[in-house]
Design an enzyme around this catalytic site. Structure first.
Site, PDB file in Angstrom:
ATOM      1  N   HIS A 186      -9.267  14.143   0.127  1.00 13.68           N
ATOM      2  CA  HIS A 186      -8.637  15.197  -0.676  1.00 13.68           C
ATOM      3  C   HIS A 186      -9.130  16.544  -0.155  1.00 13.68           C
ATOM      4  O   HIS A 186     -10.338  16.746   0.002  1.00 13.68           O
ATOM      5  CB  HIS A 186      -9.068  15.099  -2.137  1.00 13.68           C
ATOM      6  CG  HIS A 186      -8.682  13.842  -2.847  1.00 13.68           C
ATOM      7  ND1 HIS A 186      -7.632  13.785  -3.737  1.00 13.68           N
ATOM      8  CD2 HIS A 186      -9.210  12.595  -2.819  1.00 13.68           C
ATOM      9  CE1 HIS A 186      -7.538  12.557  -4.229  1.00 13.68           C
ATOM     10  NE2 HIS A 186      -8.488  11.814  -3.690  1.00 13.68           N
ATOM     11  N   HIS A 195      -8.523   8.096   2.213  1.00 15.12           N
ATOM     12  CA  HIS A 195      -7.896   9.418   2.191  1.00 15.12           C
ATOM     13  C   HIS A 195      -8.932  10.465   1.838  1.00 15.12           C
ATOM     14  O   HIS A 195      -9.892  10.202   1.121  1.00 15.12           O
ATOM     15  CB  HIS A 195      -6.715   9.473   1.209  1.00 15.12           C
ATOM     16  CG  HIS A 195      -7.044   9.006  -0.173  1.00 15.12           C
ATOM     17  ND1 HIS A 195      -7.121   7.680  -0.522  1.00 15.12           N
ATOM     18  CD2 HIS A 195      -7.326   9.700  -1.312  1.00 15.12           C
ATOM     19  CE1 HIS A 195      -7.429   7.576  -1.801  1.00 15.12           C
ATOM     20  NE2 HIS A 195      -7.562   8.784  -2.310  1.00 15.12           N
ATOM     21  N   THR A 245      -8.108   5.165  -6.674  1.00 22.66           N
ATOM     22  CA  THR A 245      -6.902   4.503  -7.201  1.00 22.66           C
ATOM     23  C   THR A 245      -6.003   3.973  -6.098  1.00 22.66           C
ATOM     24  O   THR A 245      -5.334   2.964  -6.280  1.00 22.66           O
ATOM     25  CB  THR A 245      -6.091   5.449  -8.111  1.00 22.66           C
ATOM     26  OG1 THR A 245      -5.728   6.612  -7.374  1.00 22.66           O
ATOM     27  CG2 THR A 245      -6.898   5.849  -9.332  1.00 22.66           C
ATOM     28  N   CYS A 263       0.864  -1.191   0.000  1.00 22.21           N
ATOM     29  CA  CYS A 263       0.000   0.000   0.000  1.00 22.21           C
ATOM     30  C   CYS A 263       0.899   1.240   0.000  1.00 22.21           C
ATOM     31  O   CYS A 263       1.700   1.440   0.915  1.00 22.21           O
ATOM     32  CB  CYS A 263      -0.906  -0.020   1.227  1.00 22.21           C
ATOM     33  SG  CYS A 263      -1.786   1.532   1.490  1.00 22.21           S
ATOM     34  N   ASP A 269      -0.606  16.267  -2.606  1.00 23.59           N
ATOM     35  CA  ASP A 269      -0.817  15.278  -3.665  1.00 23.59           C
ATOM     36  C   ASP A 269       0.289  15.428  -4.713  1.00 23.59           C
ATOM     37  O   ASP A 269       0.663  16.544  -5.087  1.00 23.59           O
ATOM     38  CB  ASP A 269      -2.198  15.471  -4.304  1.00 23.59           C
ATOM     39  CG  ASP A 269      -2.632  14.269  -5.109  1.00 23.59           C
ATOM     40  OD1 ASP A 269      -3.571  13.581  -4.698  1.00 23.59           O
ATOM     41  OD2 ASP A 269      -2.014  14.020  -6.176  1.00 23.59           O
ATOM     42  N   HIS A 321      -4.463   1.343   8.475  1.00 20.56           N
ATOM     43  CA  HIS A 321      -4.947   1.046   7.120  1.00 20.56           C
ATOM     44  C   HIS A 321      -6.441   0.744   7.135  1.00 20.56           C
ATOM     45  O   HIS A 321      -6.877  -0.261   7.694  1.00 20.56           O
ATOM     46  CB  HIS A 321      -4.182  -0.125   6.501  1.00 20.56           C
ATOM     47  CG  HIS A 321      -4.607  -0.398   5.092  1.00 20.56           C
ATOM     48  ND1 HIS A 321      -4.015   0.203   4.003  1.00 20.56           N
ATOM     49  CD2 HIS A 321      -5.620  -1.148   4.600  1.00 20.56           C
ATOM     50  CE1 HIS A 321      -4.636  -0.190   2.891  1.00 20.56           C
ATOM     51  NE2 HIS A 321      -5.613  -1.013   3.234  1.00 20.56           N
TER      52      HIS A 321
HETATM   53  P1  5GP Z   1      -7.847   8.546  -5.434  1.00 25.43           P
HETATM   54  O1  5GP Z   1      -8.106   8.582  -6.921  1.00 25.43           O
HETATM   55  O2  5GP Z   1      -7.521   7.156  -4.957  1.00 25.43           O
HETATM   56  O3  5GP Z   1      -8.907   9.207  -4.642  1.00 25.43           O
HETATM   57  O4  5GP Z   1      -6.595   9.476  -5.223  1.00 25.43           O
HETATM   58  C1  5GP Z   1      -5.292   9.029  -5.001  1.00 25.43           C
HETATM   59  C2  5GP Z   1      -4.406  10.246  -5.040  1.00 25.43           C
HETATM   60  O5  5GP Z   1      -3.132   9.894  -4.556  1.00 25.43           O
HETATM   61  C3  5GP Z   1      -4.222  10.831  -6.441  1.00 25.43           C
HETATM   62  O6  5GP Z   1      -4.661  12.187  -6.444  1.00 25.43           O
HETATM   63  C4  5GP Z   1      -2.724  10.701  -6.685  1.00 25.43           C
HETATM   64  O7  5GP Z   1      -2.191  11.804  -7.386  1.00 25.43           O
HETATM   65  C5  5GP Z   1      -2.163  10.594  -5.287  1.00 25.43           C
HETATM   66  N1  5GP Z   1      -0.944   9.821  -5.170  1.00 25.43           N
HETATM   67  C6  5GP Z   1      -0.722   8.581  -5.686  1.00 25.43           C
HETATM   68  N2  5GP Z   1       0.513   8.161  -5.366  1.00 25.43           N
HETATM   69  C7  5GP Z   1       1.083   9.154  -4.630  1.00 25.43           C
HETATM   70  C8  5GP Z   1       2.361   9.306  -4.009  1.00 25.43           C
HETATM   71  O8  5GP Z   1       3.237   8.426  -4.058  1.00 25.43           O
HETATM   72  N3  5GP Z   1       2.588  10.465  -3.352  1.00 25.43           N
HETATM   73  C9  5GP Z   1       1.646  11.457  -3.266  1.00 25.43           C
HETATM   74  N4  5GP Z   1       1.984  12.555  -2.584  1.00 25.43           N
HETATM   75  N5  5GP Z   1       0.427  11.335  -3.840  1.00 25.43           N
HETATM   76  C10 5GP Z   1       0.155  10.215  -4.506  1.00 25.43           C
HETATM   77 ZN    ZN Z   2      -2.425   1.485   3.636  1.00 23.72          ZN
END
Ligand code: 5GP
Ligand code: ZN
Length: 112
Positions: A100, A98, A93, A3, A29, A45
């Site tokens: 935002h 989380h 993804t 993860c 992000d 988690h």
């Molecule tokens: P989701 O689509 O799951 O709601 O958003 C996942 C977010 O995590 C995305 O906006 C993506 O840019 C961010 N993200 C993915 N991998 C990383 C990472 O390694 N570091 C940071 N800071 N953000 C990440």
């Molecule tokens: Zn996790």
């Protein structure tokens, strides 16, 4: 566990931290969708909103109690949007709960 966000919590992947305490971490992000784009995660988690229960929901209250401070600290001084994506249709993804925080400009009224 494979993860990305657990690895960020463990310090195995670097992140641009905005806030941290014993229960949560907030960081920028990597692919910002707005001038201010911060992710807030619990250090335990939890896969997504589907897994929030009476037993673990205190962490969500804790996150929301810190959001006003984290948002302002990150530069969202004129309001912000909080989003959590869950599952396939939610376009999630990263499978670690989380929130935002988006701000730093007037956001679209369109949400989906
Ligand atoms: P989701 O689509 O799951 O709601 O958003 C996942 C977010 O995590 C995305 O906006 C993506 O840019 C961010 N993200 C993915 N991998 C990383 C990472 O390694 N570091 C940071 N800071 N953000 C990440
Ligand atoms: Zn996790």
């Amino acid at each position: 566990m494979d993860c990305i966000f657990c690895k960020i919590i463990a310090g195995e992947i670097p992140s641009n931290k905005v806030y941290e305490d014993d229960q949560i971490l907030a960081f920028r992000d990597i692919n910002p969708q707005a001038p201010v784009h911060v992710l807030i995660i619990p250090k335990t988690h939890i896969a997504c909103a589907d897994e929030i229960t009476e037993a673990n929901s205190a962490i969500v209250a804790h996150i929301f109690s810190k959001i006003p401070m984290i948002a302002k600290e990150a530069g969202a001084n004129n309001g912000y949007r909080v989003i959590t994506n869950c599952g396939e249709d939610g376009a999630q993804t990263v499978k670690h709960l989380h929130f935002h925080i988006l701000g730093g400009k007037k956001l679209s009224e369109q949400m989906a």
